[in-house]
Design a protein around this motif. Structure first.
Motif, PDB file in Angstrom:
ATOM      1  N   VAL A  70       0.768  -1.212  -0.069  1.00  0.00           N
ATOM      2  CA  VAL A  70      -0.135   0.063  -0.027  1.00  0.00           C
ATOM      3  C   VAL A  70       1.052   1.299   0.242  1.00  0.00           C
ATOM      4  O   VAL A  70       0.524   2.149  -0.686  1.00  0.00           O
ATOM      5  N   LEU A  71       1.924   1.359   0.884  1.00  0.00           N
ATOM      6  CA  LEU A  71       2.887   2.444   0.874  1.00  0.00           C
ATOM      7  C   LEU A  71       3.799   2.541  -0.273  1.00  0.00           C
ATOM      8  O   LEU A  71       3.640   3.791  -0.726  1.00  0.00           O
ATOM      9  N   ASN A  72       3.888   1.356  -0.993  1.00  0.00           N
ATOM     10  CA  ASN A  72       4.398   1.744  -2.488  1.00  0.00           C
ATOM     11  C   ASN A  72       3.343   2.434  -3.425  1.00  0.00           C
ATOM     12  O   ASN A  72       3.676   3.117  -4.276  1.00  0.00           O
ATOM     13  N   CYS A  73       2.300   1.938  -3.291  1.00  0.00           N
ATOM     14  CA  CYS A  73       1.238   2.655  -4.127  1.00  0.00           C
ATOM     15  C   CYS A  73       1.194   3.969  -3.871  1.00  0.00           C
ATOM     16  O   CYS A  73       0.809   4.699  -4.605  1.00  0.00           O
ATOM     17  N   PHE A  74       1.023   4.285  -2.484  1.00  0.00           N
ATOM     18  CA  PHE A  74       0.898   5.603  -2.039  1.00  0.00           C
ATOM     19  C   PHE A  74       2.142   6.730  -2.680  1.00  0.00           C
ATOM     20  O   PHE A  74       1.998   7.719  -2.789  1.00  0.00           O
ATOM     21  N   SER A  75       3.114   5.856  -2.971  1.00  0.00           N
ATOM     22  CA  SER A  75       4.480   6.452  -3.441  1.00  0.00           C
ATOM     23  C   SER A  75       4.693   6.381  -4.888  1.00  0.00           C
ATOM     24  O   SER A  75       5.664   6.491  -5.732  1.00  0.00           O
ATOM     25  N   PHE A  76       3.549   5.993  -5.482  1.00  0.00           N
ATOM     26  CA  PHE A  76       3.492   5.808  -7.061  1.00  0.00           C
ATOM     27  C   PHE A  76       4.366   4.764  -7.631  1.00  0.00           C
ATOM     28  O   PHE A  76       5.295   4.970  -8.499  1.00  0.00           O
ATOM     29  N   ASN A  77       4.651   3.856  -6.818  1.00  0.00           N
ATOM     30  CA  ASN A  77       5.421   2.531  -7.234  1.00  0.00           C
ATOM     31  C   ASN A  77       7.019   2.884  -7.149  1.00  0.00           C
ATOM     32  O   ASN A  77       7.670   2.134  -7.892  1.00  0.00           O
ATOM     33  N   LYS A  78       7.246   3.908  -6.443  1.00  0.00           N
ATOM     34  CA  LYS A  78       8.759   4.156  -6.397  1.00  0.00           C
ATOM     35  C   LYS A  78       9.475   3.218  -5.698  1.00  0.00           C
ATOM     36  O   LYS A  78      10.859   3.067  -6.136  1.00  0.00           O
ATOM     37  N   PHE A  79       9.011   2.263  -4.994  1.00  0.00           N
ATOM     38  CA  PHE A  79       9.919   0.995  -4.250  1.00  0.00           C
ATOM     39  C   PHE A  79       9.806  -0.291  -4.818  1.00  0.00           C
ATOM     40  O   PHE A  79      10.037  -1.206  -4.288  1.00  0.00           O
ATOM     41  N   SER A  80       9.342  -0.291  -6.126  1.00  0.00           N
ATOM     42  CA  SER A  80       8.986  -1.528  -6.868  1.00  0.00           C
ATOM     43  C   SER A  80      10.232  -2.310  -6.866  1.00  0.00           C
ATOM     44  O   SER A  80      10.109  -3.615  -6.811  1.00  0.00           O
ATOM     45  N   ARG A  88       0.884  -1.936 -12.337  1.00  0.00           N
ATOM     46  CA  ARG A  88       1.565  -0.971 -13.422  1.00  0.00           C
ATOM     47  C   ARG A  88       0.681  -0.454 -14.058  1.00  0.00           C
ATOM     48  O   ARG A  88      -0.750  -0.799 -14.221  1.00  0.00           O
ATOM     49  N   ASN A  89       0.927   0.686 -14.960  1.00  0.00           N
ATOM     50  CA  ASN A  89       0.086   1.132 -15.902  1.00  0.00           C
ATOM     51  C   ASN A  89      -1.342   1.651 -15.521  1.00  0.00           C
ATOM     52  O   ASN A  89      -2.269   1.432 -15.892  1.00  0.00           O
ATOM     53  N   LEU A  90      -0.980   2.556 -14.371  1.00  0.00           N
ATOM     54  CA  LEU A  90      -2.190   3.126 -13.483  1.00  0.00           C
ATOM     55  C   LEU A  90      -2.318   4.686 -14.118  1.00  0.00           C
ATOM     56  O   LEU A  90      -1.415   5.463 -14.668  1.00  0.00           O
ATOM     57  N   ARG A  91      -3.695   4.956 -14.543  1.00  0.00           N
ATOM     58  CA  ARG A  91      -3.958   6.535 -14.923  1.00  0.00           C
ATOM     59  C   ARG A  91      -4.453   7.152 -13.267  1.00  0.00           C
ATOM     60  O   ARG A  91      -4.409   6.627 -12.364  1.00  0.00           O
ATOM     61  N   ASN A  92      -4.606   8.479 -13.508  1.00  0.00           N
ATOM     62  CA  ASN A  92      -4.965   9.190 -12.541  1.00  0.00           C
ATOM     63  C   ASN A  92      -6.290   8.700 -11.738  1.00  0.00           C
ATOM     64  O   ASN A  92      -6.143   8.657 -10.651  1.00  0.00           O
ATOM     65  N   VAL A  93      -7.139   8.250 -12.440  1.00  0.00           N
ATOM     66  CA  VAL A  93      -8.374   7.911 -11.905  1.00  0.00           C
ATOM     67  C   VAL A  93      -8.004   6.366 -11.154  1.00  0.00           C
ATOM     68  O   VAL A  93      -8.523   6.305 -10.068  1.00  0.00           O
ATOM     69  N   ASP A  94      -7.049   5.620 -11.590  1.00  0.00           N
ATOM     70  CA  ASP A  94      -6.774   4.346 -10.529  1.00  0.00           C
ATOM     71  C   ASP A  94      -6.153   4.812  -9.522  1.00  0.00           C
ATOM     72  O   ASP A  94      -6.311   4.143  -8.436  1.00  0.00           O
ATOM     73  N   TYR A  95      -5.257   5.969  -9.431  1.00  0.00           N
ATOM     74  CA  TYR A  95      -4.641   6.084  -8.361  1.00  0.00           C
ATOM     75  C   TYR A  95      -5.691   6.824  -7.299  1.00  0.00           C
ATOM     76  O   TYR A  95      -5.517   6.790  -6.044  1.00  0.00           O
ATOM     77  N   TYR A  96      -6.638   7.559  -7.936  1.00  0.00           N
ATOM     78  CA  TYR A  96      -7.704   8.102  -6.840  1.00  0.00           C
ATOM     79  C   TYR A  96      -8.151   6.720  -6.281  1.00  0.00           C
ATOM     80  O   TYR A  96      -8.389   7.074  -5.132  1.00  0.00           O
ATOM     81  N   LEU A 125      -1.521  13.483  -0.519  1.00  0.00           N
ATOM     82  CA  LEU A 125      -1.977  12.142  -0.647  1.00  0.00           C
ATOM     83  C   LEU A 125      -0.514  11.401  -0.839  1.00  0.00           C
ATOM     84  O   LEU A 125      -0.513  10.213  -0.169  1.00  0.00           O
ATOM     85  N   ALA A 126       0.235  11.703  -1.804  1.00  0.00           N
ATOM     86  CA  ALA A 126       1.319  11.088  -2.252  1.00  0.00           C
ATOM     87  C   ALA A 126       2.464  11.002  -1.001  1.00  0.00           C
ATOM     88  O   ALA A 126       2.568  12.020  -0.291  1.00  0.00           O
ATOM     89  N   LYS A 131       3.402  14.607  -7.457  1.00  0.00           N
ATOM     90  CA  LYS A 131       2.505  15.334  -7.436  1.00  0.00           C
ATOM     91  C   LYS A 131       1.240  14.865  -7.993  1.00  0.00           C
ATOM     92  O   LYS A 131       1.367  14.094  -9.095  1.00  0.00           O
ATOM     93  N   VAL A 132      -0.199  15.039  -7.565  1.00  0.00           N
ATOM     94  CA  VAL A 132      -1.119  14.423  -8.375  1.00  0.00           C
ATOM     95  C   VAL A 132      -1.744  15.567  -9.054  1.00  0.00           C
ATOM     96  O   VAL A 132      -1.588  16.843  -8.778  1.00  0.00           O
ATOM     97  N   ASP A 133      -2.593  15.244  -9.878  1.00  0.00           N
ATOM     98  CA  ASP A 133      -3.309  16.519 -10.701  1.00  0.00           C
ATOM     99  C   ASP A 133      -4.360  16.721  -9.823  1.00  0.00           C
ATOM    100  O   ASP A 133      -5.433  16.244  -9.845  1.00  0.00           O
ATOM    101  N   THR A 134      -4.319  17.984  -9.191  1.00  0.00           N
ATOM    102  CA  THR A 134      -5.180  18.234  -8.216  1.00  0.00           C
ATOM    103  C   THR A 134      -6.709  18.688  -8.613  1.00  0.00           C
ATOM    104  O   THR A 134      -7.741  18.378  -7.848  1.00  0.00           O
ATOM    105  N   LYS A 135      -6.594  19.100  -9.874  1.00  0.00           N
ATOM    106  CA  LYS A 135      -7.880  19.615 -10.516  1.00  0.00           C
ATOM    107  C   LYS A 135      -8.543  18.371 -10.747  1.00  0.00           C
ATOM    108  O   LYS A 135      -9.727  18.510 -10.304  1.00  0.00           O
ATOM    109  N   GLN A 136      -8.007  17.359 -11.254  1.00  0.00           N
ATOM    110  CA  GLN A 136      -8.698  16.206 -11.512  1.00  0.00           C
ATOM    111  C   GLN A 136      -9.106  15.496 -10.416  1.00  0.00           C
ATOM    112  O   GLN A 136     -10.259  14.991 -10.417  1.00  0.00           O
ATOM    113  N   TYR A 137      -8.275  15.306  -9.502  1.00  0.00           N
ATOM    114  CA  TYR A 137      -8.794  14.777  -8.240  1.00  0.00           C
ATOM    115  C   TYR A 137      -9.983  15.387  -7.418  1.00  0.00           C
ATOM    116  O   TYR A 137     -10.625  14.577  -6.863  1.00  0.00           O
ATOM    117  N   LEU A 138     -10.016  16.530  -7.512  1.00  0.00           N
ATOM    118  CA  LEU A 138     -10.968  17.490  -6.782  1.00  0.00           C
ATOM    119  C   LEU A 138     -12.218  17.164  -7.703  1.00  0.00           C
ATOM    120  O   LEU A 138     -13.141  17.051  -6.748  1.00  0.00           O
TER     121      LEU A 138
END
Length: 193
Positions: A70-80, A88-96, A125-126, A131-138
């Protein structure tokens, strides 16, 4: 002109091995040991800084291994590259959806009082500098919180398509080995899944 000897068979076998190792374990073994040690240290520091998030997830029934994922997901897979399973291959909505399913919004509301009413609230969040796309997440969050009926075909509703959300939850179960019973799924979604 030098005579180059290329042994295709052994090299091809190594490439196939690396590919399958990555597909099964999510591990790229070509990273240097210094890079891995540095990444391990960074991940341990991240875990130390986020002890309250970890305790919150433990309270929701997640194991230590699942929390690392979960922490790796919260870090956009930085620690894979640390043998941590990931998606893998996640879009903004998937991370949301991941932040939602893994209680990140709930945790930040309870621990830091963030209401996610403004775009900049989503910068929390991250767990890494990503950074997340704040407008889209809102947009996603306003629709999710207002309990808009997902079947209303609103393209900005993060749970618009029950079949897409169902496949995504299935992907979480298969790729992360986390049962859907542990996820933060709304009652209306549970009835539809």
């Amino acid at each position: 002109m030098p005579n180059l000897s290329v042994e295709v068979e052994p090299n091809f076998a190594a490439i196939k091995y690396e590919y399958y190792k990555y597909k099964i374990d999510g591990v790229q073994s070509n990273s240097s040991s210094d890079e891995i040690k540095k990444l391990e240290e960074e991940f341990n520091n991240l875990k130390d800084k986020n002890r309250s998030q970890i305790e919150y997830l433990k309270g929701k029934g997640f194991s230590n291994v699942e929390i690392d994922r979960v922490l790796n997901c919260f870090s956009f897979n930085k620690f894979s590259n640390l043998n941590i399973r990931h998606l893998r291959n996640l879009r903004n909505v998937d991370y949301y959806r991941l932040f939602y399913f893994f209680y990140r919004y709930d945790f930040l509301q309870k621990s830091e009082g963030i209401n996610f009413e403004k775009g900049e609230d989503f910068n929390s969040l991250a767990l890494t500098e990503d950074k997340v796309d704040t407008k889209q997440y809102l947009k996603y969050h306003k629709r999710a919180l207002n309990k808009i009926n997902p079947q209303a075909s609103d393209k900005h509703h993060p749970f618009d398509s029950i079949s897409v959300v169902s496949k995504f939850i299935e992907k979480i179960e298969i790729d992360l080995f986390i049962k859907k019973e542990k996820l933060n799924i709304t009652e209306s979604l549970k009835e539809s899944l």
